[in-house]
Design a protein around this motif. Structure first.
Motif, PDB file in Angstrom:
ATOM      1  N   UNK A 265       0.831  -1.227  -0.103  1.00 13.88           N
ATOM      2  CA  UNK A 265      -0.162  -0.138  -0.048  1.00 13.88           C
ATOM      3  C   UNK A 265       0.977   1.124   0.127  1.00 13.88           C
ATOM      4  N   UNK A 266       1.568   1.394  -1.275  1.00 14.63           N
ATOM      5  CA  UNK A 266       2.417   2.601  -1.159  1.00 14.63           C
ATOM      6  C   UNK A 266       1.651   3.608  -2.184  1.00 14.63           C
ATOM      7  N   UNK A 267       2.177   5.145  -1.917  1.00 10.89           N
ATOM      8  CA  UNK A 267       1.293   6.079  -2.445  1.00 10.89           C
ATOM      9  C   UNK A 267       1.497   6.156  -4.145  1.00 10.89           C
ATOM     10  N   UNK A 268       2.668   5.565  -4.527  1.00 11.78           N
ATOM     11  CA  UNK A 268       2.749   5.495  -5.781  1.00 11.78           C
ATOM     12  C   UNK A 268       1.983   4.408  -6.627  1.00 11.78           C
ATOM     13  N   UNK A 269       1.515   3.608  -5.901  1.00 12.36           N
ATOM     14  CA  UNK A 269       0.636   2.147  -6.548  1.00 12.36           C
ATOM     15  C   UNK A 269      -0.824   2.708  -6.354  1.00 12.36           C
ATOM     16  N   UNK A 270      -1.278   3.710  -5.499  1.00  9.17           N
ATOM     17  CA  UNK A 270      -2.689   3.520  -5.282  1.00  9.17           C
ATOM     18  C   UNK A 270      -3.446   4.273  -6.380  1.00  9.17           C
ATOM     19  N   UNK A 271      -2.901   4.891  -7.162  1.00 16.35           N
ATOM     20  CA  UNK A 271      -3.650   5.738  -8.267  1.00 16.35           C
ATOM     21  C   UNK A 271      -3.483   4.920  -9.430  1.00 16.35           C
ATOM     22  N   UNK A 272      -2.809   3.925  -9.456  1.00 16.55           N
ATOM     23  CA  UNK A 272      -2.266   3.134 -10.704  1.00 16.55           C
ATOM     24  C   UNK A 272      -3.218   1.907 -10.938  1.00 16.55           C
ATOM     25  N   UNK A 273      -3.244   1.469 -12.308  1.00 18.82           N
ATOM     26  CA  UNK A 273      -3.743   0.095 -12.603  1.00 18.82           C
ATOM     27  C   UNK A 273      -2.388  -0.645 -12.831  1.00 18.82           C
ATOM     28  N   UNK A 274      -1.957  -1.643 -12.017  1.00 19.98           N
ATOM     29  CA  UNK A 274      -0.776  -2.531 -12.385  1.00 19.98           C
ATOM     30  C   UNK A 274      -1.017  -3.173 -13.817  1.00 19.98           C
ATOM     31  N   UNK A 275      -0.225  -2.822 -14.747  1.00 18.97           N
ATOM     32  CA  UNK A 275      -0.196  -3.669 -16.085  1.00 18.97           C
ATOM     33  C   UNK A 275      -0.346  -4.930 -16.076  1.00 18.97           C
ATOM     34  N   UNK A 276       0.229  -5.803 -14.878  1.00 14.13           N
ATOM     35  CA  UNK A 276       0.210  -7.262 -15.095  1.00 14.13           C
ATOM     36  C   UNK A 276      -1.117  -7.608 -14.529  1.00 14.13           C
ATOM     37  N   UNK A 277      -2.140  -6.955 -13.855  1.00 12.21           N
ATOM     38  CA  UNK A 277      -3.322  -7.383 -13.650  1.00 12.21           C
ATOM     39  C   UNK A 277      -3.877  -7.511 -15.012  1.00 12.21           C
ATOM     40  N   UNK A 278      -3.932  -6.655 -15.752  1.00  8.34           N
ATOM     41  CA  UNK A 278      -4.401  -6.661 -17.040  1.00  8.34           C
ATOM     42  C   UNK A 278      -3.991  -7.909 -17.844  1.00  8.34           C
ATOM     43  N   UNK A 279      -2.766  -8.153 -17.716  1.00 10.44           N
ATOM     44  CA  UNK A 279      -1.939  -9.150 -18.401  1.00 10.44           C
ATOM     45  C   UNK A 279      -2.412 -10.608 -17.981  1.00 10.44           C
ATOM     46  N   UNK A 280      -2.545 -10.760 -16.570  1.00  7.25           N
ATOM     47  CA  UNK A 280      -3.087 -11.982 -16.068  1.00  7.25           C
ATOM     48  C   UNK A 280      -4.272 -12.561 -16.322  1.00  7.25           C
ATOM     49  N   UNK A 281      -5.289 -11.991 -15.876  1.00  7.37           N
ATOM     50  CA  UNK A 281      -6.813 -12.384 -15.851  1.00  7.37           C
ATOM     51  C   UNK A 281      -6.694 -13.711 -15.964  1.00  7.37           C
ATOM     52  N   UNK A 282      -6.594 -14.406 -14.756  1.00  4.11           N
ATOM     53  CA  UNK A 282      -7.027 -14.286 -13.648  1.00  4.11           C
ATOM     54  C   UNK A 282      -6.053 -13.908 -12.457  1.00  4.11           C
ATOM     55  N   UNK A 283      -6.393 -13.389 -11.302  1.00  4.59           N
ATOM     56  CA  UNK A 283      -5.326 -12.524 -10.682  1.00  4.59           C
ATOM     57  C   UNK A 283      -5.387 -12.899  -9.124  1.00  4.59           C
ATOM     58  N   UNK A 284      -4.387 -12.871  -8.400  1.00  2.00           N
ATOM     59  CA  UNK A 284      -4.530 -12.655  -6.816  1.00  2.00           C
ATOM     60  C   UNK A 284      -3.934 -11.499  -6.662  1.00  2.00           C
ATOM     61  N   UNK A 285      -4.710 -10.344  -6.123  1.00  2.34           N
ATOM     62  CA  UNK A 285      -4.026  -9.133  -5.938  1.00  2.34           C
ATOM     63  C   UNK A 285      -4.289  -8.663  -4.603  1.00  2.34           C
ATOM     64  N   UNK A 286      -3.266  -7.760  -4.059  1.00  2.51           N
ATOM     65  CA  UNK A 286      -3.697  -6.964  -2.922  1.00  2.51           C
ATOM     66  C   UNK A 286      -4.812  -5.677  -3.186  1.00  2.51           C
ATOM     67  N   UNK A 287      -5.503  -5.280  -2.222  1.00  5.12           N
ATOM     68  CA  UNK A 287      -6.471  -4.258  -2.358  1.00  5.12           C
ATOM     69  C   UNK A 287      -6.097  -2.870  -2.900  1.00  5.12           C
ATOM     70  N   UNK A 288      -5.334  -2.743  -3.738  1.00  7.43           N
ATOM     71  CA  UNK A 288      -5.021  -1.319  -4.446  1.00  7.43           C
ATOM     72  C   UNK A 288      -6.502  -1.056  -5.001  1.00  7.43           C
ATOM     73  N   UNK A 289      -6.820   0.208  -5.118  1.00  5.95           N
ATOM     74  CA  UNK A 289      -8.169   0.639  -5.506  1.00  5.95           C
ATOM     75  C   UNK A 289      -8.532  -0.161  -7.057  1.00  5.95           C
ATOM     76  N   UNK A 290      -7.586   0.278  -7.903  1.00  9.30           N
ATOM     77  CA  UNK A 290      -7.939   0.035  -9.504  1.00  9.30           C
ATOM     78  C   UNK A 290      -7.801  -1.709  -9.581  1.00  9.30           C
ATOM     79  N   UNK A 291      -6.910  -2.185  -9.010  1.00 13.03           N
ATOM     80  CA  UNK A 291      -6.673  -3.659  -9.303  1.00 13.03           C
ATOM     81  C   UNK A 291      -7.949  -4.428  -8.687  1.00 13.03           C
TER      82      UNK A 291
END
Length: 361
Positions: A265-291
């Motif tokens: 939960x870092x400020x640099x990640x909070x407003x970003x969509x990690x590209x890897x989440x789009x590339x994975x589909x399905x994903x196990x992710x932490x609760x950063x808002x966009x992901x």
């Protein structure tokens, strides 16, 4: 159109810079001069394209940045007169631009929240981080008065006084999703660092080993992450492949149970969509808002708490037990990415925007 593209911070085969933006410009018939820490070994077959020209410069790393900036300044000055545009990818390069009267229009592609990211840079002494962040914010506001900006995330808009186009970190999506495989593995693709969850993924590998599920890491690691990953690999806990070019890394995801995005939960990640989440589909992710919104909204993954490898292991084992569940998640994830998160439509808008700015010359 002749475009000079420059980075001294990113890997020369960076997915956004090389595999998306430069490829889009070349496909549109434009000519690209690529100034980067490049060698034939880390670019690949595409370097034979007749309209792509390479200029090697040193890479900026940690506190060693002056030499790379000076080399980039020289290269940019050399090629400015023949260029219709300059596209830079690092804030450091704002210091390397030729004088305004001697250069074409300049675009700065803003990849991250640089000021927020300073909080995770071990090479920057902690007392210097707040004043450095203030200096970065000041530089950003000054930069938008003299160069064009492209933003990689909609969340970056509020940092700037003026409106700027957003070119999101979407990716190439295959027409047909690969079938769910029987491979009992989960995969992470991207830069590896402690704030991106290396310790959690190592512990996840330890928890999954007794169940016969393997953790695979694909990507370069900073010094702190290497110190964590190398002993784990030596102990046989996980597989680490190091840097793999994007076009070769993506097929390595096929057949995996899921992709991992255990970012902190870092400020640099909070407003970003990690590209890897789009590339994975399905994903196990932490609760950063966009992901989290993507995983929950499209029912294509599990959202687990920050710093909780046990919950991540539970999610992976649920997918391992239920073939139907992972097939449905993979199908829903592909459908979501194909319908609204594919790069080709963003590529057309990106090229059109650059063509429009080039006319100012």
């Amino acid at each position: 159109m002749r475009i000079v593209v420059c980075t001294i911070v990113h890997h020369p085969a960076d997915a956004r810079i090389y595999h998306r933006q430069i490829r889009a410009l070349l496909d549109a018939g434009h000519e690209v001069r690529y100034i980067a820490p490049v060698s034939p070994q880390n670019i690949g077959a595409e370097r034979t394209w007749p309209s792509l020209h390479l200029t090697p410069v040193p890479r900026a790393s940690g506190r060693r940045r002056t030499g790379a900036i000076l080399a980039a300044r020289s290269a940019l000055a050399e090629h400015a007169a023949d260029a219709d545009l300059m596209l830079i990818h690092d804030p450091e390069l704002l210091l390397a631009l030729p004088p305004r009267r001697r250069r074409p229009p300049v675009i700065w592609d803003v990849h991250e929240d640089t000021a927020a990211a300073l909080g995770t840079k071990p090479w920057l002494p902690r007392p210097l981080r707040p004043p450095a962040a203030v200096a970065v914010h000041t530089a950003e506001r000054m930069a938008e008065r003299y160069v064009h900006l492209i933003l990689a995330e909609h969340g970056y808009v509020e940092r700037f006084a003026r409106p700027h186009p957003v070119v999101p970190n979407t990716t190439y999506v295959p027409d047909v999703p690969p079938p769910p495989g029987e491979g009992r593995r989960v995969v992470y693709v991207g830069h590896l660092s402690p704030d991106r969850g290396t310790a959690e993924m190592i512990e996840l590998a330890r928890l999954l080993r007794s169940h016969g599920v393997t953790v695979e890491l694909i990507g370069p690691a900073d010094a702190r992450a290497r110190a964590q990953i190398e002993p784990a690999q030596t102990a046989g806990l996980l597989r680490w492949y190091g840097f793999v070019p994007n076009d070769k890394a993506m097929p390595m995801l096929d057949g995996a149970l899921a992709g991992l995005s255990l970012l902190h939960d870092e400020p640099n990640f909070r407003h970003s969509m990690p590209t890897k989440v789009v590339e994975y589909m399905a994903v196990v992710t932490t609760p950063l808002p966009a992901a989290a919104e993507l995983a929950r909204g499209h029912e294509c993954g599990f959202v687990v708490p920050f710093g909780d490898p046990v919950s991540a292991a539970d999610a992976v084992l649920e997918l391992d037990r239920d073939f139907s569940l992972r097939a449905k998640m993979g199908h829903r994830g592909h459908e979501a990415a194909y319908s609204s998160l594919g790069w080709p439509s963003d590529a057309r808008a990106f090229v059109a925007q650059l063509e429009s700015w080039a006319k100012e010359k």
